[in-house]
Design an enzyme around this catalytic site. Structure first.
Site, PDB file in Angstrom:
ATOM      1  N   TYR A  16      -4.796  15.053 -48.080  1.00 30.81           N
ATOM      2  CA  TYR A  16      -6.036  14.964 -48.854  1.00 30.81           C
ATOM      3  C   TYR A  16      -6.159  13.595 -49.523  1.00 30.81           C
ATOM      4  CZ  TYR A  16      -6.377  19.977 -47.989  1.00 30.81           C
ATOM      5  OH  TYR A  16      -6.465  21.212 -47.388  1.00 30.81           O
ATOM      6  N   ARG A  64       1.365  17.757 -56.839  1.00 31.41           N
ATOM      7  CA  ARG A  64       1.971  18.170 -55.569  1.00 31.41           C
ATOM      8  C   ARG A  64       1.911  17.008 -54.589  1.00 31.41           C
ATOM      9  NH1 ARG A  64       0.816  23.038 -51.194  1.00 31.41           N
ATOM     10  NH2 ARG A  64       2.931  23.866 -51.314  1.00 31.41           N
ATOM     11  N   GLY A 163       5.545  30.161 -50.918  1.00 34.53           N
ATOM     12  CA  GLY A 163       4.115  30.277 -50.674  1.00 34.53           C
ATOM     13  C   GLY A 163       3.798  31.372 -49.674  1.00 34.53           C
TER      14      GLY A 163
END
Length: 207
Positions: A16, A64, A163
C-alpha cells in the site's frame, strides 16, 4: 479515539501507499520524497507517523510493515535491510507503542533467494531490537504456537500475532492452550460478503 479505541495502527505494509514510498522500484518521484536517498525514502512514512503521534500520542500509535514482501508486485531491492533497519530505528526514537511486522512467506509468495524470507525477517528484527527499547515488536504471518514460543523465548519478538487462524478457529486461544488441532480456513470464502466462512466455523468442543 473519541469512540473508545486504544490506538491507531498505521498500515505501512502489503504494497500500500507507505510501502510504495519506501520501495525504489516503485517510487519514481524526483522531489524530496524520491527514492534516491535513504532519508527521502523514509520521509513520507515518518511524517505520517509524526502526524498521528501529534494527535493521539506515541503510546497509542503503532505501525505495520512488511519487509521483503511482494504483494501487489512489490519487487525486492538491494537496500531492503538498510531501509527497514533505519526505519525501525527512527520509530524506536519516537517511542511508539509497537512495530508490527508481517511475514508474507506462504502468502502469495514467490521467493528465489537461497535464504528463506522468514530467516531474513528474523535477522532484521534482531538487528532492530536494540533500537526499540520501549517499543514492542510483533510478528504475524504463518504463526504457530511453537514458532511463537521460540521467537518470544529467544528475544526476537515481544508478541506473536495470529490472523488467518482466527478466521477458522473462533476458539483459537483455547486450541493453542490445549494443543488441539487447528481448522484450515477456506480461502474461497474470503471477502465473500455473507456469513459463509465468516461465522460458521465450529469450536473444537462442538465438533
Amino acid at each position: 479515539m473519541d469512540a473508545g479505541f486504544d490506538g491507531v495502527e498505521i498500515h505501512g505494509a502489503n504494497g500500500y501507499l507507505l510501502e510504495q514510498f519506501l520501495n525504489p522500484t516503485v517510487n519514481d518521484r524526483t522531489d524530496r520524497y524520491s527514492a534516491d536517498t535513504l532519508e527521502n525514502r523514509l520521509r513520507f512514512v515518518l511524517e505520517v507517523v509524526d502526524a498521528v503521534i501529534a494527535r493521539i500520542g506515541a503510546q497509542r500509535t503503532g505501525i505495520r510493515l512488511s519487509p521483503f514482501g511482494k504483494l501487489f508486485d512489490m519487487a525486492h531491492y538491494d537496500a531492503i535491510e538498510e531501509t527497514y533497519a533505519a526505519l525501525m530505528a527512527a520509530l524506536g526514537r519516537r517511542r511508539i507503542a509497537y512495530v508490527h511486522i508481517m511475514d508474507q512467506t506462504g502468502f502469495f509468495y514467490d521467493e528465489g533467494s537461497t535464504v528463506p524470507v522468514s530467516d531474513r525477517i528474523h535477522a532484521l528484527m534482531r538487528q532492530a531490537r536494540p533500537h526499540l527499547s520501549t517499543t514492542a515488536l510483533i510478528l504475524a504471518g504463518g504463526m504457530t504456537r511453537e514458532r511463537a514460543e521460540t521467537l518470544i523465548a529467544d528475544g526476537t519478538i515481544d508478541l506473536a500475532a495470529f490472523g488467518q487462524p482466527f478466521i477458522s478457529n473462533p476458539d483459537l486461544v483455547a486450541r493453542l492452550q490445549n494443543g488441539w488441532p487447528l481448522a484450515t480456513p477456506d480461502r474461497a470464502t474470503y471477502y465473500g460478503g455473507d456469513t459463509k466462512g465468516f461465522v460458521d466455523y465450529p469450536a473444537f468442543e462442538d465438533q
